[in-house]
Design an enzyme around this catalytic site. Structure first.
Site, mmCIF file in Angstrom:
data_model
loop_
_atom_site.group_PDB
_atom_site.id
_atom_site.type_symbol
_atom_site.label_atom_id
_atom_site.label_comp_id
_atom_site.label_asym_id
_atom_site.label_seq_id
_atom_site.Cartn_x
_atom_site.Cartn_y
_atom_site.Cartn_z
ATOM 1 C CG HIS A 136 33.924 12.599 -51.319
ATOM 2 N ND1 HIS A 136 34.905 13.113 -52.148
ATOM 3 C CD2 HIS A 136 32.812 13.326 -51.580
ATOM 4 C CE1 HIS A 136 34.400 14.108 -52.874
ATOM 5 N NE2 HIS A 136 33.130 14.248 -52.546
ATOM 6 C CE LYS A 140 32.648 10.762 -54.616
ATOM 7 N NZ LYS A 140 31.263 10.805 -55.147
#
Length: 228
Positions: A136, A140
């Site tokens: 990600h 995040k």
């Protein structure tokens, strides 16, 4: 429909855009406007048909307590709070509110969960070891991702495998890639979901809000996504 979006991160902003594209009235609250759920008074919440939360683990439980206590309908895409799920479910049921939660509102990811369960069930006695890798964007907050944790749980439940290891990577602005690997001495089977943008998550959340608007109770997106 009037939708209140909590959170002005990248996904929250996109949720607001897609809700407007689908003809809904939208109001967005960022973290500064709603510190400790202070903006979520009963009269304010009553002005909306559904609340959609894409905030942070430290904020979402306060937001849920405030909204569900008024009998509101709430879609929660924030993860990292599931230890409080029994309490939130009880509150929603007691107040005849609506709560729909999910670690991922992408239809493609939901299909991946189904395929992962099939892999786990089919390979459980065939000498395969499972592992997960997720990637990600660097901003995040949670690692591993809620989606990866759900994926591991799905495989563990279906296969009886005690613990599926998860490797988390945070790179650039990557919207999200999840890879499930089943490997034996003879071969390797790989199942991959790669997101090209956050639009799939955001659109799924808005469609989930449309579905929830006429219902009460507590729902997991895994169980209702085919109905939206």
């Amino acid at each position: 429909m009037r939708i209140l979006v909590l959170g002005q991160g990248k996904t929250g902003k996109l949720v607001a855009t897609i809700a407007a594209e689908r003809g809904h009235g939208v109001h967005v609250l960022d973290a500064k406007e709603n510190a400790h759920a202070s903006a979520l008074t009963p009269p304010f919440v009553a002005g909306f048909d559904v609340v959609i939360d894409f905030t942070a683990p430290e904020a979402v439980v306060q937001n849920m307590r405030a909204c569900l206590a008024t009998g509101a309908k709430m879609v929660v895409g924030t993860t990292g709070w599931y230890d409080k799920l029994p309490d939130m479910r009880a509150l929603a049921e007691r107040k005849q509110a609506g709560l729909l939660y999910g670690t991922n509102f992408s239809i493609g990811v939901q299909v991946m969960f189904q395929l992962a369960a099939k892999m786990g069930e089919s390979l459980k006695n065939a000498g395969y070891k499972f592992s997960i890798e997720e990637t990600h964007h660097v901003t995040k907050l949670d690692a591993p991702s809620g989606t990866a944790i759900t994926l591991a749980t799905v495989v563990e439940t279906a296969s009886g495998y005690q613990r599926v290891p998860i490797e988390s990577k945070r790179e650039g602005d990557a919207p999200g890639t999840h890879v499930l690997v089943a490997q034996s001495e003879a071969d390797k089977l790989t199942l991959t979901h790669e997101s090209f943008s956050r639009r799939g998550f955001a659109e799924g959340a808005v469609r989930a809000a449309e579905w929830l608007s006429s219902r009460t109770g507590c729902y997991d997106f895994q169980h209702i996504y085919t109905q939206i």
